[in-house]
Scaffold this motif. Structure first.
Motif, PDB file in Angstrom:
ATOM      1  N   TRP A  57      50.932  34.454  32.570  1.00  0.00           N
ATOM      2  CA  TRP A  57      51.925  34.918  31.605  1.00  0.00           C
ATOM      3  C   TRP A  57      52.811  33.762  31.175  1.00  0.00           C
ATOM      4  CZ3 TRP A  57      54.372  39.758  34.447  1.00  0.00           C
ATOM      5  CH2 TRP A  57      53.397  40.776  34.561  1.00  0.00           C
ATOM      6  N   THR A  58      53.358  33.882  29.970  1.00  0.00           N
ATOM      7  CA  THR A  58      54.341  32.910  29.521  1.00  0.00           C
ATOM      8  C   THR A  58      55.306  33.586  28.564  1.00  0.00           C
ATOM      9  OG1 THR A  58      54.692  30.748  28.476  1.00  0.00           O
ATOM     10  CG2 THR A  58      52.940  32.107  27.570  1.00  0.00           C
ATOM     11  N   VAL A  59      56.412  32.941  28.298  1.00  0.00           N
ATOM     12  CA  VAL A  59      57.315  33.440  27.261  1.00  0.00           C
ATOM     13  C   VAL A  59      57.325  32.476  26.079  1.00  0.00           C
ATOM     14  CG1 VAL A  59      59.662  34.103  26.645  1.00  0.00           C
ATOM     15  CG2 VAL A  59      58.817  34.569  28.940  1.00  0.00           C
ATOM     16  N   ASP A  60      57.488  31.195  26.387  1.00  0.00           N
ATOM     17  CA  ASP A  60      57.657  30.205  25.320  1.00  0.00           C
ATOM     18  C   ASP A  60      56.466  29.284  25.155  1.00  0.00           C
ATOM     19  OD1 ASP A  60      60.769  30.309  26.746  1.00  0.00           O
ATOM     20  OD2 ASP A  60      60.552  30.745  24.607  1.00  0.00           O
ATOM     21  N   GLY A  61      55.460  29.469  25.989  1.00  0.00           N
ATOM     22  CA  GLY A  61      54.335  28.521  25.958  1.00  0.00           C
ATOM     23  C   GLY A  61      54.171  27.976  27.361  1.00  0.00           C
ATOM     24  N   VAL A  62      52.927  27.763  27.790  1.00  0.00           N
ATOM     25  CA  VAL A  62      52.672  27.470  29.205  1.00  0.00           C
ATOM     26  C   VAL A  62      53.269  26.162  29.697  1.00  0.00           C
ATOM     27  CG1 VAL A  62      50.694  28.963  29.542  1.00  0.00           C
ATOM     28  CG2 VAL A  62      50.364  26.672  28.624  1.00  0.00           C
ATOM     29  N   GLU A  63      53.541  25.245  28.798  1.00  0.00           N
ATOM     30  CA  GLU A  63      54.187  24.012  29.276  1.00  0.00           C
ATOM     31  C   GLU A  63      55.671  24.250  29.544  1.00  0.00           C
ATOM     32  OE1 GLU A  63      53.416  20.061  27.678  1.00  0.00           O
ATOM     33  OE2 GLU A  63      52.091  21.035  26.213  1.00  0.00           O
ATOM     34  N   LEU A  64      56.199  25.327  29.018  1.00  0.00           N
ATOM     35  CA  LEU A  64      57.635  25.576  29.106  1.00  0.00           C
ATOM     36  C   LEU A  64      57.981  26.613  30.169  1.00  0.00           C
ATOM     37  CD1 LEU A  64      58.381  25.511  25.289  1.00  0.00           C
ATOM     38  CD2 LEU A  64      58.551  23.657  26.952  1.00  0.00           C
ATOM     39  N   ASN A  65      57.128  27.578  30.333  1.00  0.00           N
ATOM     40  CA  ASN A  65      57.263  28.477  31.484  1.00  0.00           C
ATOM     41  C   ASN A  65      55.920  29.145  31.699  1.00  0.00           C
ATOM     42  OD1 ASN A  65      57.615  30.420  29.203  1.00  0.00           O
ATOM     43  ND2 ASN A  65      59.747  29.821  29.381  1.00  0.00           N
ATOM     44  N   VAL A  66      55.543  29.241  32.941  1.00  0.00           N
ATOM     45  CA  VAL A  66      54.286  29.909  33.252  1.00  0.00           C
ATOM     46  C   VAL A  66      54.448  30.680  34.550  1.00  0.00           C
ATOM     47  CG1 VAL A  66      53.275  27.912  34.430  1.00  0.00           C
ATOM     48  CG2 VAL A  66      51.794  29.627  33.431  1.00  0.00           C
ATOM     49  N   LEU A  67      53.993  31.911  34.510  1.00  0.00           N
ATOM     50  CA  LEU A  67      53.972  32.748  35.692  1.00  0.00           C
ATOM     51  C   LEU A  67      52.506  33.020  35.965  1.00  0.00           C
ATOM     52  CD1 LEU A  67      55.807  34.191  37.716  1.00  0.00           C
ATOM     53  CD2 LEU A  67      55.713  36.199  36.231  1.00  0.00           C
ATOM     54  N   ARG A  68      52.062  32.509  37.071  1.00  0.00           N
ATOM     55  CA  ARG A  68      50.647  32.610  37.374  1.00  0.00           C
ATOM     56  C   ARG A  68      50.440  33.471  38.608  1.00  0.00           C
ATOM     57  NH1 ARG A  68      46.196  28.435  36.171  1.00  0.00           N
ATOM     58  NH2 ARG A  68      44.402  29.241  37.304  1.00  0.00           N
ATOM     59  N   PHE A  69      49.576  34.453  38.482  1.00  0.00           N
ATOM     60  CA  PHE A  69      49.243  35.327  39.608  1.00  0.00           C
ATOM     61  C   PHE A  69      47.913  34.875  40.184  1.00  0.00           C
ATOM     62  CE2 PHE A  69      52.617  38.328  38.888  1.00  0.00           C
ATOM     63  CZ  PHE A  69      52.867  38.245  37.531  1.00  0.00           C
ATOM     64  N   LEU A  70      47.908  34.601  41.475  1.00  0.00           N
ATOM     65  CA  LEU A  70      46.700  34.106  42.141  1.00  0.00           C
ATOM     66  C   LEU A  70      46.275  35.149  43.181  1.00  0.00           C
ATOM     67  CD1 LEU A  70      49.040  31.681  41.748  1.00  0.00           C
ATOM     68  CD2 LEU A  70      47.172  30.272  42.555  1.00  0.00           C
ATOM     69  N   PRO A  71      45.428  36.092  42.783  1.00  0.00           N
ATOM     70  CA  PRO A  71      45.096  37.169  43.711  1.00  0.00           C
ATOM     71  C   PRO A  71      43.879  36.847  44.568  1.00  0.00           C
ATOM     72  CG  PRO A  71      44.245  37.667  41.522  1.00  0.00           C
ATOM     73  CD  PRO A  71      44.897  36.299  41.454  1.00  0.00           C
ATOM     74  N   ALA A  72      43.925  37.346  45.798  1.00  0.00           N
ATOM     75  CA  ALA A  72      42.741  37.350  46.664  1.00  0.00           C
ATOM     76  C   ALA A  72      42.045  35.996  46.782  1.00  0.00           C
ATOM     77  CB  ALA A  72      41.753  38.409  46.192  1.00  0.00           C
ATOM     78  N   ILE A  73      42.820  34.985  47.118  1.00  0.00           N
ATOM     79  CA  ILE A  73      42.197  33.681  47.379  1.00  0.00           C
ATOM     80  C   ILE A  73      41.445  33.787  48.696  1.00  0.00           C
ATOM     81  CG2 ILE A  73      42.673  31.245  47.852  1.00  0.00           C
ATOM     82  CD1 ILE A  73      45.285  31.692  46.124  1.00  0.00           C
ATOM     83  N   GLN A  74      40.217  33.363  48.683  1.00  0.00           N
ATOM     84  CA  GLN A  74      39.354  33.487  49.861  1.00  0.00           C
ATOM     85  C   GLN A  74      39.114  32.146  50.526  1.00  0.00           C
ATOM     86  OE1 GLN A  74      37.859  36.752  50.665  1.00  0.00           O
ATOM     87  NE2 GLN A  74      39.646  37.074  49.372  1.00  0.00           N
ATOM     88  N   GLU A  75      38.668  32.226  51.756  1.00  0.00           N
ATOM     89  CA  GLU A  75      38.278  31.010  52.476  1.00  0.00           C
ATOM     90  C   GLU A  75      37.313  30.190  51.624  1.00  0.00           C
ATOM     91  OE1 GLU A  75      38.590  30.606  56.215  1.00  0.00           O
ATOM     92  OE2 GLU A  75      37.102  29.048  56.557  1.00  0.00           O
ATOM     93  N   GLY A  76      37.599  28.918  51.474  1.00  0.00           N
ATOM     94  CA  GLY A  76      36.721  28.058  50.674  1.00  0.00           C
ATOM     95  C   GLY A  76      37.161  27.889  49.226  1.00  0.00           C
ATOM     96  N   ASP A  77      38.036  28.764  48.745  1.00  0.00           N
ATOM     97  CA  ASP A  77      38.526  28.625  47.369  1.00  0.00           C
ATOM     98  C   ASP A  77      39.578  27.538  47.294  1.00  0.00           C
ATOM     99  OD1 ASP A  77      38.725  32.202  46.531  1.00  0.00           O
ATOM    100  OD2 ASP A  77      37.060  30.756  46.418  1.00  0.00           O
ATOM    101  N   ALA A  78      39.707  26.940  46.108  1.00  0.00           N
ATOM    102  CA  ALA A  78      40.909  26.166  45.836  1.00  0.00           C
ATOM    103  C   ALA A  78      42.025  27.178  45.641  1.00  0.00           C
ATOM    104  CB  ALA A  78      40.738  25.358  44.558  1.00  0.00           C
ATOM    105  N   LEU A  79      43.257  26.797  45.850  1.00  0.00           N
ATOM    106  CA  LEU A  79      44.350  27.730  45.582  1.00  0.00           C
ATOM    107  C   LEU A  79      44.375  28.042  44.094  1.00  0.00           C
ATOM    108  CD1 LEU A  79      47.402  26.560  47.735  1.00  0.00           C
ATOM    109  CD2 LEU A  79      45.767  28.397  48.184  1.00  0.00           C
ATOM    110  N   ILE A  80      44.305  26.979  43.294  1.00  0.00           N
ATOM    111  CA  ILE A  80      44.361  27.163  41.846  1.00  0.00           C
ATOM    112  C   ILE A  80      42.941  27.125  41.322  1.00  0.00           C
ATOM    113  CG2 ILE A  80      45.251  26.218  39.684  1.00  0.00           C
ATOM    114  CD1 ILE A  80      47.612  25.134  41.420  1.00  0.00           C
TER     115      ILE A  80
END
Lengths: 192, 233, 392
Positions: A57-80
């Motif tokens: 999600w963003t309000v003004d553009g991702v370089e200006l604000n970003v809300l990132r939801f990272l669901p269900a990260i599993q063993e072996g995944d990168a966080l992002i």
């Protein structure tokens, strides 16, 4: 030029050129990948073609604000998780990681994505809905030298790691929605 | 090298979309009430403009030219000063920001400028909460520039080069200024007017032109006039 | 704000320790020596290059990565000045907090030295070799030739596009890509040979250990050899091989061994200069998650200081973060040794606690966490550590 390229090359929050955005209703709870729900509080814009399991999600553009939801990260995944990241850049999440390790890993992941002078602070236990999770603050700068700040709320629950990350430039933008993000953190509920 | 090409492909897409989606260039903020501090001459500061002039070599590479660039910088300063003077506004130049906060504000402007370009000019997808409105700000930090330069408004002049688009498109402000021959190149310049009291971007303009032979008389005047003709001052 | 085009100059920042092949006899090379105070005409391509470099210099001055510490800067600048001789006044050194081995010189006299180089150099002589090598490139104006060569290739666009130094000056997201591209546009064999020669000659001229060049190369090779193939530094795959260069430098040192006289390593002086920063730099390295390479580095540093609490902590961190089979137990043992040393960072207790927790050694975890909290009353993660204690 390079600043723009850096942002794009980071591939962190803006992948293809032809991204569309949808409105997010401030008052309607949104369920993230069947893991948990949050109430948006304000009219965010949601990215539709993310190239990831994450929601952005963003309000003004991702370089200006970003809300990132990272669901269900599993063993072996990168966080992002982002399509296009090379396997050699991925430092994997492990189930036995402690909150300290997750915070460290986030620093590493952001470093791999090109942010500089990344560090975390104020690691503390925190509620993730009814679960006990943890939170921490982030500072870093972009390759262009713009100082950024962030906060993360996360929990290891239900066979995976769920996290919510807010990132914005220190100058003006981080503060602009800092309280809104706190409200969103407080609105977390397990998905029924 | 695959990653390299993949990234280039993304940029190509972006570049073409930018070109294709051009409709109106100028955007004015809904609350663009221009107001000036009392007791002072009206003054606008041009903040560290990003200008590069050069030519294309036979091999298609970009050859930056210091002499052209310096000359262009001076001409742009002069012409902007003249244009502002016609509106009874003083011109100041911030050549080399020293205040660390001002520097952060200027860097923030780059990010804001890109967001405006992406979301108001098509390629990035409109933000539903903004639509077509010019609704961005640099925040109150802009005041440090205001006090350092005694100016109520700031102009940023940004060149977005087209190294990232396919082929040999390079964007330079006023390559026309010295009659440089930009075969097959495209010029893109964008500029914004910032209310330094609030940091609000009150006016934004993007200039796109496809270059042919740019050896026209008084090209500097034309570029600046073109850029600033619709300044709401 | 800053010229968009200047960023292309970042390519000059690419690790430039790319050496040439064996030197049979020094060919007569036209040396266009850079005279002090030289500045090109604005209407030349060199003028254009300088313009972009000047912007890069302004960006450097503003970079969040710029290390401002006076004493450290004095050390590096004084050494550079000695090596540069009459050109001392034309060279400006900037130390950047970047955890990779690199130094780069720009045609206008700006020099970047990355902290990854400072932490890896074992002594002043090794640092001097690298600086002397860079000064060699500068004096022979190699970067102009390189720029011209790069301009005429069809890859130039790609090159410009992807070199992301930006206004903040730093490494791009894609360091490997950066380096790979740099390899494409690396200095020629002759240029590297000349720079090597200058680096070597600098040592001899200033009575510094002539074996320092070979030594620093040997250390780099060892570190890179430890990396899994995908993480190997692409610039090591450029011609000629580092191994050849190590052999060349060794041969040259051998040649003069019998009449070299007393030479200096400058180990103490180097150590004094970097010690106040070393832990921070090593912890910065850890963000790269390059465990295998870092183990090599840790072992090497520990050889000269086997009882350094700081270095033992660094080594422990590598094992703890890598967390492969047996690593946690190894980390525990190392931390236990570390905490016996007077210079051990307080964080070692926290790390020992975290390790003990995972090893289900609750007593050790408790002891360690309590020690950490006691010695770090203002710990910003106090609540988290107390939480762990409550769970025990």
């Amino acid at each position: 030029m390079i600043k723009r390229l850096s942002a794009l090359a980071l591939g962190l929050f803006m992948l293809t050129a032809c991204v569309a955005y949808q409105a997010v209703d401030p008052n309607e709870a949104v369920t993230i990948s069947n893991r948990f729900s949050v109430t948006p509080q304000i009219a965010w814009a949601k990215q539709t073609a993310v190239g990831s399991k994450d929601t952005i999600w963003t309000v003004d553009g991702v370089e200006l604000n970003v809300l990132r939801f990272l669901p269900a990260i599993q063993e072996g995944d990168a966080l992002i998780r982002q399509s296009g990241r090379r396997s050699e850049d991925i430092v994997p999440y492990k189930d036995d990681m402690l909150p300290n390790d997750v915070a460290d890993l986030m620093v590493t992941d952001l470093t791999k994505l090109g942010y500089q002078a990344v560090s975390y602070s104020n690691l503390a236990p925190a509620s993730f809905g009814a679960d006990t999770g943890f939170r921490f603050d982030l500072v870093m700068s972009t390759p262009g030298g713009l100082n950024m700040q962030g906060k993360v709320l996360a929990a290891q629950r239900d066979g995976g790691l769920d996290a919510i990350m807010y990132l914005a430039p220190s100058e003006y933008y981080f503060g602009k929605y800092a309280q809104t993000v706190e409200q969103i953190f407080r609105s977390v509920k397990a998905a029924s | 090298m695959d990653t390299v090409l993949r990234k280039l492909a993304c940029f190509v897409c972006l570049g073409f979309l930018l070109a294709a989606c051009t409709t109106t260039s100028t955007k004015t903020a809904e609350q663009a009430n221009i107001s000036w501090s009392s007791g002072l001459n009206k003054r606008i500061v041009l903040i560290e403009p990003d200008i590069t002039l050069g030519s294309l070599t036979a091999g298609g590479a970009f050859d930056p030219r210091a002499d052209w660039t310096r000359a262009a910088e001076q001409l742009i300063d002069q012409e902007t000063a003249i244009l502002l003077k016609e509106k009874n506004i003083d011109f100041a130049k911030a050549d080399n920001l020293q205040n660390p906060r001002s520097i952060q504000v200027a860097k923030l402007h780059s990010a804001v400028g890109r967001s405006i370009l992406l979301h108001l000019y098509g390629a990035g997808g409109q933000l539903p909460n903004k639509g077509k409105a010019l609704d961005w700000s640099l925040g109150p930090g802009a005041n440090t520039i205001r006090t350092d330069y005694n100016a109520d408004y700031g102009l940023f002049l940004f060149v977005q080069d087209s190294y990232t688009t396919a082929g040999r498109a390079f964007m330079m402000v006023g390559a026309a200024i010295l009659g440089a021959n930009l075969q097959g190149g495209t010029q893109i310049a964008f500029t914004s007017l910032v209310d330094l009291k609030t940091g609000d971007i009150v006016w934004f303009n993007r200039l796109v032109s496809t270059a042919g032979d740019l050896r026209t008389p008084d090209p500097a005047k034309k570029v600046v006039r073109n850029l600033y003709e619709e300044l709401p001052l | 704000m800053l010229r968009a085009g200047f960023a292309a100059l970042a390519y000059l920042m690419i690790p430039v320790m790319v050496f040439t092949g064996p030197v049979s006899a020094l060919a007569a090379v036209e040396a266009i020596d850079q005279s002090p105070g030289y500045k090109p005409e604005e209407d030349t391509d060199e003028g254009g290059l300088w313009m972009m470099v000047e912007d890069a210099e302004r960006a450097t001055k503003r970079s969040p990565l710029l290390v401002k510490d006076e004493a450290l800067n004095t050390y590096v600048r004084t050494l550079t000045c000695r090596l540069a001789g009459p050109h001392c006044g034309s060279i400006r050194v900037y130390v950047l907090d970047i955890p990779h081995f690199n130094a780069a010189m720009y045609p206008n006299g700006m020099m970047h030295v990355w902290t990854g180089l400072l932490v890896r150099a074992e002594n002043e002589a090794q640092l001097a070799f690298v600086l002397g090598h860079e000064i060699g490139h500068y004096l022979e104006r190699h970067s102009l030739e390189r720029f011209r060569k790069a301009k005429n290739t069809s890859n130039f666009l790609a090159f410009f596009s992807l070199i992301a130094a930006g206004a903040g000056v730093g490494i791009a997201a894609d360091l490997a890509t950066l380096i790979a591209l740099g390899a494409l546009f690396s200095y020629s064999r002759d240029q590297e040979r000349e720079a090597d020669a200058r680096g070597f000659d600098s040592l001899v001229q200033h009575s510094l250990d002539p074996r320092a060049g070979a030594a620093i190369w040997s250390n780099l090779i060892e570190e890179d050899d430890a990396a899994p193939r995908k993480r190997r530094s692409p610039f090591f795959s450029t011609h000629p091989s580092p191994k050849e260069r190590f052999e060349t430098l060794t041969a040259r040192a051998d040649e003069i061994a019998s009449f070299a006289g007393e030479t200096v390593l400058g180990t103490q002086r180097h150590r004094e200069a970097i010690l106040p920063h070393r832990l921070a730099w090593l912890l910065g390295e850890l963000k790269r998650a390059a465990y295998d390479e870092h183990l090599v580095l840790a072992e090497r540093l520990l050889q000269t200081e086997p009882r350094s609490g700081e270095l033992l902590f660094f080594k422990g961190e590598i094992y703890r973060k890598r967390n492969e089979e047996g690593d946690l137990e190894a980390a525990r043992a190392i931390y236990e040794r570390a905490i016996l040393q007077p210079d051990v960072p307080v964080e070692a207790h926290r790390s020992l606690g975290l390790t003990a927790l995972k090893l289900k050694n609750n007593a050790l975890a408790r002891r360690s966490f309590e020690t950490y909290l006691e010695r770090r009353p203002d710990a910003d993660d106090r609540q988290m550590i107390e939480f762990y204690l409550q769970q025990l």
